[in-house]
Motif scaffolding. Structure first.
Motif, short mmCIF file in Angstrom:
data_model
loop_
_atom_site.label_atom_id
_atom_site.label_comp_id
_atom_site.label_asym_id
_atom_site.label_seq_id
_atom_site.Cartn_x
_atom_site.Cartn_y
_atom_site.Cartn_z
N LEU A 703 0.83 -1.20 0.00
CA LEU A 703 0.00 0.00 0.00
C LEU A 703 0.87 1.26 0.00
O LEU A 703 0.58 2.23 -0.71
CB LEU A 703 -0.93 -0.01 1.21
CG LEU A 703 -2.07 -1.03 1.18
CD1 LEU A 703 -2.77 -1.10 2.53
CD2 LEU A 703 -3.08 -0.70 0.07
N GLU A 704 1.93 1.21 0.77
CA GLU A 704 2.82 2.38 0.83
C GLU A 704 3.54 2.57 -0.51
O GLU A 704 3.63 3.69 -1.01
CB GLU A 704 3.83 2.18 1.96
CG GLU A 704 4.78 3.37 2.14
CD GLU A 704 5.76 3.15 3.27
OE1 GLU A 704 6.62 4.03 3.46
OE2 GLU A 704 5.68 2.11 3.95
N ARG A 705 4.07 1.49 -1.10
CA ARG A 705 4.81 1.61 -2.36
C ARG A 705 3.89 2.02 -3.50
O ARG A 705 4.33 2.70 -4.45
CB ARG A 705 5.47 0.27 -2.69
CG ARG A 705 6.65 -0.05 -1.80
CD ARG A 705 7.04 -1.53 -1.91
NE ARG A 705 7.37 -1.93 -3.27
CZ ARG A 705 7.54 -3.20 -3.64
NH1 ARG A 705 7.41 -4.18 -2.75
NH2 ARG A 705 7.83 -3.49 -4.89
N ALA A 706 2.61 1.60 -3.43
CA ALA A 706 1.67 1.96 -4.48
C ALA A 706 1.11 3.36 -4.31
O ALA A 706 0.41 3.87 -5.20
CB ALA A 706 0.52 0.94 -4.52
N GLY A 707 1.41 4.00 -3.14
CA GLY A 707 0.85 5.31 -2.87
C GLY A 707 -0.66 5.28 -2.75
O GLY A 707 -1.35 6.25 -3.10
N SER A 708 -1.20 4.16 -2.25
CA SER A 708 -2.65 3.99 -2.17
C SER A 708 -3.22 4.77 -0.99
O SER A 708 -2.70 4.71 0.13
CB SER A 708 -3.00 2.51 -2.01
OG SER A 708 -4.37 2.34 -1.74
N PRO A 709 -4.32 5.50 -1.22
CA PRO A 709 -4.96 6.23 -0.12
C PRO A 709 -6.02 5.41 0.61
O PRO A 709 -6.86 5.96 1.31
CB PRO A 709 -5.60 7.41 -0.87
CG PRO A 709 -5.99 6.83 -2.20
CD PRO A 709 -4.94 5.79 -2.53
N ASN A 710 -6.01 4.07 0.41
CA ASN A 710 -7.06 3.23 0.96
C ASN A 710 -6.87 3.05 2.47
O ASN A 710 -6.22 2.11 2.93
CB ASN A 710 -7.07 1.86 0.26
CG ASN A 710 -8.33 1.07 0.53
OD1 ASN A 710 -8.91 1.16 1.62
ND2 ASN A 710 -8.76 0.32 -0.46
N ASP A 711 -7.47 3.99 3.22
CA ASP A 711 -7.33 3.93 4.68
C ASP A 711 -8.02 2.69 5.26
O ASP A 711 -7.61 2.19 6.31
CB ASP A 711 -7.92 5.20 5.31
CG ASP A 711 -7.09 6.43 4.99
OD1 ASP A 711 -5.88 6.28 4.75
OD2 ASP A 711 -7.66 7.54 4.96
N ALA A 712 -9.08 2.23 4.57
CA ALA A 712 -9.82 1.07 5.10
C ALA A 712 -8.92 -0.15 5.18
O ALA A 712 -8.93 -0.89 6.18
CB ALA A 712 -11.04 0.78 4.22
#
Length: 963
Positions: A703-712
């Motif tokens: 998630l961090e490497r993908a820059g994903s904003p998916n807080d869930a």
């Protein structure tokens, strides 16, 4: 000495001799049949005859009794004479009576054997035997009691001490079967003598077990029809039939024998052998014939083993799943016990189960990465053999024979090409030069030969066009030069890519969906999964269906209906070029109705590697991988939520392999992170917290490497990490896993969860409510000591406060109903608790909620003495493949609480509780479940099991006293 083993070996020897006699008379025109277990009831003392040979006119040529002894055991002459006298006195009339035994001659045994075979007149024989056994008064009395007819029958008796062991009898039997088939020009020596004799043994056993006696007559005509089965059926049969000794799918038996590979295996495992595990390792590149050589060994020596297991070692999940099949076939309680254990626990169970087998076993460890990966699975002692296949030439193979597998001999290559091209002997002779050139250009490499032959055959090219094909192959091999893995022939990639090119040429632009294009996309997707048991419908969905816009409440796989595209047509396109083969059906899943939904495939690993190299720089690869991840994630999350352990473990193997490729390609994304989380959950529910923690951390990293904003996803993952660290303290110190997440780390994760839940309270109240409820329950049940306990208490208060400020949801309502059921149980209101549980189950709930509701339902039924209903629920949970068997904490609570209730009821005089207590304390993997529980759990369950054993002992003593 194990009486069961002795009995098993005795029956085995008896039926080997029965089959040997059958084969011996197969060409005798005067013999009609052999009756297994002798004549039917009513024709004398049938227990005195184990089998007899019947002529065409109905007369009995030979009546035989077989006596087995343990290795080194003896049979005295007096004992043998007593058996023969019983045969002539009580048995049916026969031209000859024969006593066969594998014992060595005891006192006067060899002299009796000589006297009977000397051909003396009846009265002279009686006098000789009276003198021989002058110190055996009982035998002398029996001899005196024989009338004239009895003495005449005695003169027709023979005694045979057979010095051969079972392995020698099998080898002679195989040789006789070869001779019978060779006389009929069927051939067997180079194919499946062991397979055929093993089947015939099972046929004899099946007829012996027929209590009606209707099938006891094994006619010579029936035997001939079985022995002379056509070669194609014979070589296919091992993968298609299960005769009670095979676990896993054996690859197709090769129809071209390679002596350089099979002979070293035969030498490594000589017949007989010592009581120790013997090993051999086949080392060589993918597609070179390692697995085929192991399959050929199985076919030639199948009857030398009581059990054969084929183990897929491509991933840890596939290895564990293979051994579950091993334990399921072996039987007893092993199958059920194996379903929920970790790898180390299953290894112990395998060692125990194989150690209890009466005869030899064989395990083939296929596609081993390094020998140390499988070392814990290989029993150190016992009558067994292990074959390892590996492409890792650098691994230390351990003890035993090492066979380096290289290209085929030219003559073998030519025979393989001739078979695949369906050439007659005349065509082979006329095209010998062309076949030789073709084999040489393909490097005598089995996979390349298969691909080349399939290309020629599918494209309708004859031997006169081989040079045209080879020219195209050379041009293509130059283009593919950089894609060939080290150690492989240059033409291998070219042969594969020409097959793919041929398919691409048949794609029809504008046709949607085009069957050939779909087939190609399926093959490309398969390159990024494990090589065996690939769900066919997973590939089809990945080829034509997106997971975007699907119902978020539907977590199962996407299945394509035959009306949209017939999957059989797509697979047929790939099969034309021998790119795929069928594998074992997938384990069952709840609600599966689509025809062929359980179909799975296997693909050669070097084909996968070459396809990945071909697609490596394709601009659409990231999108295709992301779509494949979406489908694999759904195939994993569906059975995971239903608790279907067997199917979860199949998909686990593919998810692990796909993640490794994603990491290598540096394509982390939100879907890949979600798959990490579901894969982690599957390991957690199987008790492997350490692996689950690694995957949850990998999910956060993706998630961090993908820059994903998916807080869930971040919140769910951090809650899971906190939950594992807290729940680990419920376990005893010896069984507590070593985790990277500390108690302080768990508190920090929960503080983050609280912060996020508060921020969602208005915009996403359902999610906030669930987080608050689950977190409060987690902390309330925790056993964390010291200062961290106070910090957790404050967090619990905060989560409880947040719950109270959010409107109820369906999730919180279900949890409230569950809490009411628990409260009713605590207050002995069992009917009320049952009502609450059934209310939940009637909604069709699944996952952890279903497990907790079913656990309380069983407790409620037991509290009302509804033993039959409670037993039905427990049996469903223990044995049904679609039952929620992944939820170990609920099962621990069930075993503990129901054991207490049953013990109490039995103490009050309710004997009906004993059956439920039996079912509960005999729960599969009980020892492992006890180890997972708290000290209090262990104490209660251990006492319940001891109580059950005491009750049964008391009941047995009572029955014994009455008798």
């Amino acid at each position: 000495m194990d009486g069961g083993r002795v009995a098993a070996r005795g029956f085995q020897y008896q039926y080997l001799r029965t089959l040997e006699q059958l084969v011996a008379v197969i060409d005798d025109p005067d013999v009609a049949s052999v009756r297994v277990e002798g004549p039917p009831v009513g024709e004398g003392a049938v227990d005195q005859v184990d089998f007899d040979v019947v002529e065409t006119d109905g007369a009995v040529r030979t009546a035989v009794q077989v006596k087995s002894r343990a290795a080194g055991g003896s049979m005295s002459g007096a004992m043998a004479l007593g058996i023969l006298i019983q045969m002539v006195q009580g048995g049916p009339p026969a031209d000859r009576y024969l006593l066969l035994t594998n014992a060595r001659p005891g006192a006067k045994g060899d002299r009796l054997e000589h006297a009977l075979s000397a051909g003396a007149e009846p009265q002279a024989l009686r006098e000789a035997l009276m003198d021989l056994f002058r110190d055996a008064p009982q035998r002398r009395e029996q001899l005196k009691g024989l009338d004239g007819a009895g003495v005449a029958r005695l003169a027709q008796c023979r005694l045979e001490y057979d010095a051969r062991d079972d392995e020698e009898i099998r080898e002679e039997l195989r040789n006789r079967l070869r001779a019978v088939r060779n006389r009929s020009r069927q051939g067997l020596g180079d194919q499946s003598a062991g397979l055929l004799s093993g089947y015939l043994m099972s046929e004899v056993l099946d007829r012996a077990a027929d209590v009606t006696g209707d099938r006891a007559v094994f006619s010579v005509a029936e035997l001939r029809s079985l022995v002379l089965v056509d070669t194609e059926t014979l070589t296919r049969s091992l993968g298609a039939h299960d005769w009670g000794l095979l676990a896993g799918r054996i690859p197709d038996i090769p129809d071209v024998r390679r002596p350089a590979l099979i002979d070293p295996l035969l030498d490594a495992f000589p017949l007989g052998g010592k009581n120790a595990t013997r090993r051999a390792t086949l080392v060589g590149p993918s597609g070179i014939g390692k697995s085929s050589a192991a399959a050929l060994y199985v076919s030639e020596r199948a009857d030398a083993y009581d059990f054969i297991g084929w183990i897929d070692c491509e991933t840890g999940s596939s290895t564990l799943a293979s051994f579950q099949r091993v334990l399921a076939v072996i039987g007893s309680d092993s199958a059920a016990r194996s379903q929920q254990v970790r790898a180390d626990e299953a290894q112990h169970e395998v060692q125990r189960a194989l150690g209890h087998l009466p005869g030899r076993w064989l395990l083939i460890f296929d596609n081993v990465g390094t020998a140390r990966d499988v070392e814990p699975w290989i029993p150190r002692a016992g009558r067994g053999d292990a074959i390892l296949t590996t492409l890792n030439a650098a691994t230390n193979p351990g003890p035993g024979q090492v066979v380096q597998v290289s290209a085929m001999e030219r003559g073998e290559s030519v025979r393989l090409l001739a078979r695949r091209l369906n050439l007659s002997e005349t065509e082979v002779a006329l095209g010998a030069l062309a076949l030789d050139r073709l084999a040489g250009e393909l490097g005598d490499w089995p996979l390349a030969l298969e691909l080349g032959a399939c290309y020629l055959y599918s494209c309708g090219l004859g031997l006169d066009q081989v040079d045209h094909y080879l020219s195209a192959l050379k041009v293509r091999s130059f283009a593919d030069e950089d894609s060939v893995p080290p150690g492989y022939p240059q033409t291998l990639a070219a042969a594969l890519n020409m097959c793919i090119d041929s398919l691409q040429e048949r794609v029809q632009p504008g046709v949607v969906p085009d069957v050939v294009e779909v087939a190609l996309q399926m093959f490309y997707a398969a390159a990024y999964l494990a090589s065996q048991q690939i769900p066919a419908h997973l590939l089809l969905a990945a080829a034509i269906a997106t997971t975007e816009g699907l119902d978020p409440d539907h977590h199962g796989p996407v299945l394509v209906s035959p009306e949209t595209l017939n999957i059989g047509e797509a697979l047929r396109e790939l099969s034309r070029f021998s790119l795929i083969k069928n594998d074992l059906p997938l384990p069952p899943t709840y609600g599966q109705t689509l025809p062929g939904g359980d179909r799975s495939l296997t693909i050669n690993t070097v084909s996968q590697e070459l396809m990945r190299e071909r697609l490596n720089r394709h601009p659409a690869l990231p999108t295709a991988i992301d779509q494949l991840v979406g489908h694999v994630e759904r195939w994993l999350s569906g059975p995971l939520q239903l608790g279907e352990l067997e199917r979860v473990r199949v998909v686990q193997s593919h998810a692990e392999m796909l993640l490794s490729h994603i990491d290598h390609l540096e394509l982390p994304g939100e879907r890949a992170a979600l798959m990490c989380g579901n894969l982690a959950a599957s390991y957690y529910l199987q008790g492997d917290m350490a692996r689950a923690e690694q995957l949850y951390e990998q999910e956060l990293n993706f998630l961090e490497r993908a820059g994903s904003p998916n807080d869930a996803l971040v919140v769910q993952t951090r809650f899971a990490l906190a939950a594992m660290a807290i729940q680990a303290y419920e376990l005893g110190p010896d069984s507590r896993p070593s985790l990277e997440t500390t108690v302080d780390g768990a508190v920090a994760h929960l503080e983050f969860v609280l912060h996020q839940a508060r921020s969602w309270a208005v915009e996403y109240p359902k999610a906030a409510k669930k987080l608050a409820l689950d977190s409060a329950l987690l902390i309330r049940n925790s056993a964390i000591p010291g200062e961290a306990s106070q910090r957790l208490f404050l967090l619990r208060e905060a989560f409880t406060d947040l719950q109270s400020r959010i409107e109820p949801t369906s999730y919180s309502a279900n949890q409230q109903t569950l809490a009411k059921a628990e409260e009713s149980l605590q207050n002995d209101l069992y009917a009320e608790a049952e009502s609450h549980c059934r209310e939940l189950l009637d909604q069709g709930i699944s996952g952890p909620l279903e497990a907790e509701a079913r656990r309380r339902l069983v407790e409620a039924l037991a509290g009302q003495s509804k033993w039959a209903e409670a037993i039905a629920e427990v049996d469903y949970w223990r044995h049904d493949p679609v039952a929620p068997r992944l939820y170990r904490h609920a099962i621990i609570d069930l075993i503990r609480n129901v054991s207490v209730r049953c013990a109490t009821a039995f103490g009050e005089g309710d004997s009906g509780a004993l059956v439920l207590l039996d079912r509960t304390v005999d729960w599969p993997d009980l020892d492992e479940f006890i180890a997972m529980g708290s000290d209090a759990d262990q104490h209660v369950i251990t006492r319940a099991r001891s109580l059950r054993d005491l009750i049964h002992k008391a009941l047995e003593d009572r029955r014994a006293n009455r008798a």
